[in-house]
Design a protein around this motif. Structure first.
Motif, PDB file in Angstrom:
ATOM      1  N   PHE A  72      13.317   2.610   8.628  1.00  0.00           N
ATOM      2  CA  PHE A  72      12.513   2.869   7.433  1.00  0.00           C
ATOM      3  C   PHE A  72      13.401   3.584   6.433  1.00  0.00           C
ATOM      4  O   PHE A  72      14.282   4.357   6.813  1.00  0.00           O
ATOM      5  CB  PHE A  72      11.294   3.732   7.775  1.00  0.00           C
ATOM      6  CG  PHE A  72      10.284   3.006   8.616  1.00  0.00           C
ATOM      7  CD1 PHE A  72       9.365   2.156   8.033  1.00  0.00           C
ATOM      8  CD2 PHE A  72      10.262   3.166   9.993  1.00  0.00           C
ATOM      9  CE1 PHE A  72       8.430   1.469   8.803  1.00  0.00           C
ATOM     10  CE2 PHE A  72       9.337   2.491  10.774  1.00  0.00           C
ATOM     11  CZ  PHE A  72       8.416   1.652  10.180  1.00  0.00           C
ATOM     12  N   ARG A  73      13.137   3.327   5.140  1.00  0.00           N
ATOM     13  CA  ARG A  73      13.938   3.956   4.091  1.00  0.00           C
ATOM     14  C   ARG A  73      13.040   4.330   2.917  1.00  0.00           C
ATOM     15  O   ARG A  73      12.202   3.526   2.498  1.00  0.00           O
ATOM     16  CB  ARG A  73      15.022   2.988   3.621  1.00  0.00           C
ATOM     17  CG  ARG A  73      15.907   3.555   2.538  1.00  0.00           C
ATOM     18  CD  ARG A  73      16.947   2.557   2.114  1.00  0.00           C
ATOM     19  NE  ARG A  73      17.805   3.123   1.095  1.00  0.00           N
ATOM     20  CZ  ARG A  73      18.627   2.417   0.333  1.00  0.00           C
ATOM     21  NH1 ARG A  73      18.725   1.116   0.510  1.00  0.00           N
ATOM     22  NH2 ARG A  73      19.361   2.995  -0.581  1.00  0.00           N
ATOM     23  N   GLN A 100       0.820  -1.217   0.000  1.00  0.00           N
ATOM     24  CA  GLN A 100       0.000   0.000   0.000  1.00  0.00           C
ATOM     25  C   GLN A 100       0.854   1.268   0.000  1.00  0.00           C
ATOM     26  O   GLN A 100       0.374   2.344  -0.349  1.00  0.00           O
ATOM     27  CB  GLN A 100      -0.927   0.015   1.215  1.00  0.00           C
ATOM     28  CG  GLN A 100      -1.839  -1.182   1.305  1.00  0.00           C
ATOM     29  CD  GLN A 100      -2.792  -1.276   0.121  1.00  0.00           C
ATOM     30  OE1 GLN A 100      -3.310  -0.271  -0.351  1.00  0.00           O
ATOM     31  NE2 GLN A 100      -3.003  -2.483  -0.372  1.00  0.00           N
ATOM     32  N   LYS A 101       2.110   1.137   0.450  1.00  0.00           N
ATOM     33  CA  LYS A 101       3.040   2.267   0.532  1.00  0.00           C
ATOM     34  C   LYS A 101       4.402   1.800   0.011  1.00  0.00           C
ATOM     35  O   LYS A 101       5.394   1.834   0.733  1.00  0.00           O
ATOM     36  CB  LYS A 101       3.173   2.734   1.980  1.00  0.00           C
ATOM     37  CG  LYS A 101       1.875   3.129   2.619  1.00  0.00           C
ATOM     38  CD  LYS A 101       2.053   3.339   4.102  1.00  0.00           C
ATOM     39  CE  LYS A 101       0.700   3.440   4.779  1.00  0.00           C
ATOM     40  NZ  LYS A 101       0.784   3.316   6.217  1.00  0.00           N
ATOM     41  N   ALA A 102       4.444   1.385  -1.230  1.00  0.00           N
ATOM     42  CA  ALA A 102       5.647   0.753  -1.787  1.00  0.00           C
ATOM     43  C   ALA A 102       6.869   1.672  -1.837  1.00  0.00           C
ATOM     44  O   ALA A 102       7.981   1.204  -2.042  1.00  0.00           O
ATOM     45  CB  ALA A 102       5.346   0.229  -3.181  1.00  0.00           C
ATOM     46  N   SER A 103       6.686   2.942  -1.601  1.00  0.00           N
ATOM     47  CA  SER A 103       7.821   3.855  -1.631  1.00  0.00           C
ATOM     48  C   SER A 103       8.610   3.857  -0.319  1.00  0.00           C
ATOM     49  O   SER A 103       9.637   4.518  -0.214  1.00  0.00           O
ATOM     50  CB  SER A 103       7.363   5.279  -1.961  1.00  0.00           C
ATOM     51  OG  SER A 103       6.520   5.774  -0.941  1.00  0.00           O
TER      52      SER A 103
END
Length: 64
Positions: free
Chosen positions: A60-61, A11-14
């Motif tokens: 997180f990156r 849902q938040k592939a970035s």
């Protein structure tokens, strides 16, 4: 050399989530939303990400 597992939330592939290899996501409330996406060697990650993983157990990156 240390290795780290990468998880991606479709849902938040970035945004990627790195943890120590084999650690999994046991403490993450929404762990079912994250999908294993492979393992990365320490040398392939920015030093700041490695420091954060070592200090906090995860990092997180921005994957963009």
């Amino acid at each position: 050399m240390q290795e780290y597992d990468l998880y991606i939330n479709p849902q938040k592939a970035s945004i990627g989530l790195y943890v120590r290899k084999g650690a999994g996501l046991p403490d993450l409330a929404d762990s079912k939303d994250w999908v294993f996406d492979g393992t990365a060697a320490e040398a392939s990650l920015p030093p700041a990400v490695v420091k954060e993983i070592e200090a906090n157990g995860h990092a997180f990156r921005d994957m963009d």
